[in-house]
Design an enzyme around this catalytic site. Structure first.
Site, short mmCIF file in Angstrom:
data_model
loop_
_atom_site.label_atom_id
_atom_site.label_comp_id
_atom_site.label_asym_id
_atom_site.label_seq_id
_atom_site.Cartn_x
_atom_site.Cartn_y
_atom_site.Cartn_z
N GLU A 62 0.86 -1.17 0.00
CA GLU A 62 0.00 0.00 0.00
C GLU A 62 0.90 1.22 0.00
O GLU A 62 1.79 1.34 0.85
CB GLU A 62 -0.93 0.02 1.21
CG GLU A 62 -2.01 1.06 1.02
CD GLU A 62 -2.97 1.15 2.20
OE1 GLU A 62 -4.16 0.93 1.97
OE2 GLU A 62 -2.51 1.43 3.30
N ASP B 122 -4.33 10.99 9.41
CA ASP B 122 -3.04 10.41 9.77
C ASP B 122 -2.48 10.98 11.07
O ASP B 122 -2.56 12.17 11.32
CB ASP B 122 -2.04 10.62 8.64
CG ASP B 122 -2.33 9.70 7.48
OD1 ASP B 122 -2.30 8.48 7.69
OD2 ASP B 122 -2.63 10.20 6.38
N TYR C 21 -10.85 -2.00 3.73
CA TYR C 21 -9.85 -1.53 4.69
C TYR C 21 -10.58 -1.36 6.02
O TYR C 21 -11.32 -0.39 6.21
CB TYR C 21 -9.23 -0.21 4.22
CG TYR C 21 -7.97 0.18 4.97
CD1 TYR C 21 -7.93 0.19 6.36
CD2 TYR C 21 -6.82 0.55 4.28
CE1 TYR C 21 -6.78 0.56 7.05
CE2 TYR C 21 -5.66 0.92 4.96
CZ TYR C 21 -5.66 0.92 6.34
OH TYR C 21 -4.53 1.28 7.02
#
Lengths: 275, 392
Positions: A49, A60, A174
């Site tokens: 990925e 993030d 995911y």
């Protein structure tokens, strides 16, 4: 059908779950990224990925943010990232997924982005800040170019939301190991098994678990909880951060970390009666 | 989501999946609150008794003489807390309480929204954590102290340019981590749906009071309403009740910084391009690859590379027009209003005054112009004095 359709059958046949490492392209520069991707493949990664660096990544945590900053300071752009993927495709045929933010795709041009992704051998694209409700144009482009559109599923996602995600998600799901942003954690949330059971009901796709998986123990726990594989980002990227002055040591550290995580993907043999 | 949160092509809710259930719950709470007479009564009572509404509509002799028509200042600077931000934080604080959240978080640039959130946290007994760029913490020290006195924890954000956009990123991250018991009090009319609509609803009291007062005094609607635009909350609040009245010119004023061609400005509506950051599709200052650029303005509250999606739509349809004022023009207007009216405007609001001062040929003597004076300038004193000194 992308390379992801073979991923789980292949690793299952080896009695394993899938190990998928994540790095940001261009961290600390593109040439090194390509070398690190090679090290990750040599460590036995089942897929890659790859992130495109973005200036404002709210999904993030600090480790990936810092990687984005390094990559942007090195002048990394989306066109250059695609070229790097072409190089990576020169030495591996494992499935490749991109993790990007929507503005980068929008700015590149949605159709052009997917066309270019397909051209360089990308199998799937996950846009972190794009919910299924706004995915219309993306789905059209992804389908036209044979790229799997991947979406996130969270333990907080309602049944209605899971159905909506299932309608549009392809390749794999995911799955978020816990609520929060990317980053290393001390342990997996206790609710992971319950969430994975709900996801298994909702999706007819491989379930890859990410966000917070950072040790071999996490990998074993994730697979024991019912995940088909794991995605590990921050724990790998930390090795890049720790060895910025020494590219050889960086490559070795990334390789060894990946190798240890990959070795933790072996599924326990089916329980049998003791003699 | 019940609504798609679109304003034309702009808006929407571009966030990662873990935030969506919370945004859906927020949308539902907001839609319920709109119809909930108890909620509305509590909100109105706090606006009047706690915050001091209605704020005055003051006829400015100096501005009226300069522009050659009747010019009013809508005195949001006199609202409790010193800026229009209190309208929104009272509303969102009540929503948080209704939803059973025990913690408020907020981003802040100049500190006004942080102060207004901290105030409401103290009022409603909710824990408050405010994310503020480390650069802004340094240049807005009095507001940091006010937040702390109200019991809020101020978290300096060291990422990026250490300014407003980085504070929003960090607040969104914290929210994602603590989504179960935390309410994000968004400060401007941007961000993911339903925030642009919620902020507009809670700020539209500004425009409603302007409308009522001008009608009462002149028997007609104003010719023009001016407001500064960073993210755009005071402007959308002032504009909203007039959107269907085509005869009312709506003029937003963006931070021109060192000039629109200098590359150092925050004029997103004038110079931005279609983009997506902080959860909505809007106009955005960005490079050719889609990386968000740093905005620049002498006023920390306008220092933002994005803008509310409804403004992007109003600009596209032509219903509102967007002008800009440079740092120098804003500073001159700041000093001019102090001297000519004894009113100390925020540097943000000074942009709207500066743009109005340029419109001397535009109006007839019987026209009525309203400038939204969105906040007071006490917080800007040190910064403005040194900037004025440097230009002398």
């Amino acid at each position: 059908m992308s390379r992801f359709s073979d991923l789980i059958p292949t690793v299952r046949a080896q009695g394993r779950g899938a190990f998928v490492p994540f790095v940001v392209l261009g961290d600390p520069d593109l040439a090194t990224s390509v070398a690190l991707a090679r090290a990750l493949c040599e460590a036995g990664s089942d897929a890659l990925e790859l992130g495109f660096p973005f200036s404002d990544p709210p999904a993030d945590g600090p480790v990936i943010q810092a990687a984005d900053v390094r990559a942007l300071q090195a002048g990394t752009t989306p066109p250059a990232c695609f070229e790097a993927i072409e190089s990576i495709r020169g030495f591996t045929q494992v499935p490749i997924s991109l993790l990007v933010y929507y503005n980068l795709v929008l700015r590149f041009g949605i159709d052009a982005f997917y066309a270019r992704a397909a051209e360089v051998g990308v199998d799937a694209v996950l846009i972190a800040d794009l919910p299924p409700e706004h995915a219309g144009e993306i789905l059209t482009a992804a389908e036209a170019h044979g790229v799997d559109p991947v979406f996130l599923a969270s333990e907080l996602s309602t049944p209605v939301r899971l159905r909506r995600i299932a309608e549009v998600c392809r390749g794999y799901v995911y799955c978020l190991a816990r609520v929060g942003v990317t980053g290393t954690r001390n342990d997996l949330g206790a609710a992971v098994g319950e969430s994975l059971a709900r996801f298994r009901e909702a999706f007819d796709l491989p379930l890859l678990l990410g966000f917070g998986i950072s040790s071999p123990a996490h990998v074993r726990a994730a697979l024991a909880s019912g995940a088909d594989g794991v995605i590990v980002g921050s724990a790998i990227v930390r090795q890049i951060e720790a060895h910025l002055q020494d590219p050889d040591a960086m490559r070795r550290a990334v390789h060894d970390t990946a190798r240890a995580l990959r070795e933790a993907t072996s599924l326990p043999p089916t329980q049998s009666e003791p003699c | 989501m019940i609504h798609d949160g679109r304003f034309g092509r702009f808006g929407g809710f571009y966030v990662a999946e873990p935030l969506l259930p919370a945004l859906e719950a927020l949308e539902q709470a907001w839609l319920d609150a709109r119809e909930d007479s108890d909620f509305q009564a509590t909100f109105r009572a706090l606006l009047s008794d706690y915050a001091g509404r209605p704020t005055p509509l003051y006829r400015s002799p100096a501005l009226s003489e300069t522009l050659g028509c009747t010019v009013y200042l809508k005195r949001e600077d006199l609202l409790h807390g010193g800026a229009h931000k209190t309208n929104n934080t009272l509303g969102q604080g009540l929503l948080a309480r209704k939803m059973g959240c025990r913690r408020l978080i907020a981003e802040t640039g100049a500190g006004q929204h942080g102060v207004a959130t901290a105030m409401v946290g103290a009022l409603l007994g909710l824990e408050v954590r405010v994310f503020m760029g480390a650069l802004d913490v340094a240049r807005q020290a009095p507001n940091v102290q006010r937040m702390q006195l109200f019991g809020a924890e101020v978290v300096p954000v060291e990422a990026g340019a250490r300014s407003l956009k980085d504070a929003i990123n960090e607040a969104m991250r914290y929210w994602t981590e603590h989504i179960r018991d935390t309410f994000y009090v968004f400060g401007t009319a941007a961000g993911p749906h339903p925030y642009p609509s919620i902020v507009r609803d809670f700020q539209r009291v500004i425009g409603e009071e302007i409308r009522r007062e001008v009608l009462a005094r002149h028997g007609r609607l104003p010719t023009a309403v001016l407001a500064c635009v960073g993210g755009g909350s005071n402007a959308i609040g002032a504009f909203a009740p007039f959107l269907d009245d085509a005869e009312v010119a709506l003029i937003g004023v963006e931070p021109g910084g060192e000039g629109l061609d200098s590359g150092k400005h925050g004029a997103t509506l004038s110079r931005g391009e279609l983009g997506c950051v902080h959860g909505s599709l809007s106009l955005l200052l960005q490079d050719s690859h889609g990386q968000v650029q740093e905005a620049h303005s002498i006023s920390a509250g306008l220092d933002y590379p994005g803008v509310g999606p409804e403004h992007a739509h109003l600009r596209q349809t032509g219903r509102a027009i967007y002008d800009s004022a440079t740092d120098d023009e804003a500073l001159r207007a700041f000093a001019w209003l102090c001297r000519s009216e004894g009113i100390l405007p925020a540097l943000e609001s000074s942009h709207a005054v500066a743009a109005a001062l340029r419109l001397t040929e535009r109006f007839d003597s019987d026209d009525v112009v309203v400038i939204n004076l969105s906040g007071r300038g006490d917080k800007d004193l040190a910064h403005a004095m040194s900037a004025l000194e440097a230009r002398r």
